[in-house]
Design a protein around this motif. Structure first.
Motif, PDB file in Angstrom:
ATOM      1  N   LEU A  50       9.608   8.090  -8.998  1.00 23.37           N
ATOM      2  CA  LEU A  50       9.974   6.570  -8.534  1.00 23.37           C
ATOM      3  C   LEU A  50      10.261   6.674  -6.922  1.00 23.37           C
ATOM      4  N   GLY A  51      10.443   8.070  -6.411  1.00 25.98           N
ATOM      5  CA  GLY A  51      10.790   8.083  -5.067  1.00 25.98           C
ATOM      6  C   GLY A  51      12.421   7.770  -4.507  1.00 25.98           C
ATOM      7  N   LEU A  52      12.932   7.752  -5.678  1.00 21.11           N
ATOM      8  CA  LEU A  52      14.351   7.683  -5.587  1.00 21.11           C
ATOM      9  C   LEU A  52      15.246   8.874  -5.117  1.00 21.11           C
ATOM     10  N   LEU A  53      14.667  10.047  -5.246  1.00 24.41           N
ATOM     11  CA  LEU A  53      14.971  11.312  -4.925  1.00 24.41           C
ATOM     12  C   LEU A  53      13.856  11.932  -4.037  1.00 24.41           C
ATOM     13  N   ASP A  63      -0.967   4.269  -7.105  1.00 23.99           N
ATOM     14  CA  ASP A  63      -2.293   3.813  -6.548  1.00 23.99           C
ATOM     15  C   ASP A  63      -2.717   4.436  -5.379  1.00 23.99           C
ATOM     16  N   GLY A  64      -2.618   5.985  -5.485  1.00 20.78           N
ATOM     17  CA  GLY A  64      -2.879   6.776  -4.424  1.00 20.78           C
ATOM     18  C   GLY A  64      -2.059   6.866  -3.156  1.00 20.78           C
ATOM     19  N   THR A  65      -1.061   5.916  -3.194  1.00 15.50           N
ATOM     20  CA  THR A  65      -0.156   6.098  -2.022  1.00 15.50           C
ATOM     21  C   THR A  65       1.150   6.626  -2.259  1.00 15.50           C
ATOM     22  N   SER A  66       1.723   7.471  -1.351  1.00 14.76           N
ATOM     23  CA  SER A  66       3.033   8.110  -1.610  1.00 14.76           C
ATOM     24  C   SER A  66       4.073   6.970  -1.813  1.00 14.76           C
ATOM     25  N   VAL A  67       4.888   7.114  -2.969  1.00 17.80           N
ATOM     26  CA  VAL A  67       5.742   6.566  -3.503  1.00 17.80           C
ATOM     27  C   VAL A  67       7.010   6.370  -2.389  1.00 17.80           C
TER      28      VAL A  67
END
Length: 257
Positions: A50-53, A63-67
């Motif tokens: 989820l991009g929290l770490l 959808d193909g984009t870095s979180v």
């Protein structure tokens, strides 16, 4: 239809890998359950995905984009996340706690659009919280509060839903009701990923399983493909009896392996 993908995610702490080279795909229409013993890296994997770490290696994409390139607001419109720890900073009416799920759409408690209010009402009904709306959240039992936080995640009505041990504080009846809610959401077209410790619940409701042990994903696939007595002994150290009849799988843990 949003898709969350993880590729080669690795995270180390104190020189020890907590997650190593982990990858999976969460797409619409499936209830995926993440299972593994305590300390196997499940919560860390969710936070990385989820991009929290920030990972030490690998990447996660929506959808193909870095979180990690998405703003918190943009990410919250794609994924509703229910963490394992859900503190409340102050007493709030249950309706206002659930309405926080609409924050990414510009809503605020007490100032809901008709669309936001309808989403909150659907979440209240789905989580069987009718009659609780005006109760102060700090007066609820642990199980009731767990359902309130679940309703907050449902109110976001995002294409993807990720939950970390959402049934841990619930009695058996509500555990099954929550699992049924997740299954219904997935089969209505959402992607759902949830951590569970109840293996029988996973066997009964999951479309897909992700198995973790010692920071690694050791198997993933359908319940039918991956849930075997040998794997349960290897991953969880338990002996189990697995019975299949009329397309359903029943699991009974009989003791240590």
């Amino acid at each position: 239809m949003s898709v969350l993908e993880a590729h080669g995610l690795t995270y180390r702490a104190g020189g020890r890998p907590l997650v190593e080279n982990a990858g999976f795909r969460l797409g619409p229409g499936e209830l995926t359950m993440l299972i593994g013993p305590n300390g196997s890296g499940k919560s860390t994997l969710l936070r990385l995905a989820l991009g929290l770490l920030a990972p030490d290696a690998g990447e996660a994409l929506i959808d193909g984009t870095s979180v990690r390139s998405l703003s918190p607001m943009a990410r919250a419109r794609k994924i509703a996340y229910l963490p394992q720890t859900r503190p409340l900073a102050w007493p709030m009416p249950v309706r206002d706690v659930i309405a926080l799920g609409r924050f990414a759409y510009g809503a605020a408690p007490g100032r809901l659009s008709a669309e936001d209010a309808a989403a909150v009402a659907r979440a209240v009904a789905a989580c069987r919280l009718a009659g609780f709306e005006e109760r102060a959240a700090d007066t609820l039992s642990g199980g009731e509060l767990a359902r309130v936080h679940l309703a907050r995640a449902f109110a976001a009505e995002t294409p993807l839903l990720v939950a970390d041990e959402p049934v841990a504080a619930l009695d058996p009846r509500y555990q099954h009701e929550v699992a049924q809610l997740f299954a219904a959401a997935a089969h209505a077209g959402r992607g759902v990923l949830t951590v569970v410790h109840d293996l029988a619940l996973a066997a009964r409701y999951a479309d897909r399983l992700i198995w973790m042990k010692d920071g690694r994903i050791v198997a993933q696939g359908s319940v039918e493909e991956t849930m075997t007595a040998a794997r349960l002994a290897d991953v969880f150290g338990v002996a189990a009896r697995i019975e299949r009849s009329e397309g359903a799988l029943a699991l009974t843990v009989t003791g240590p392996a």
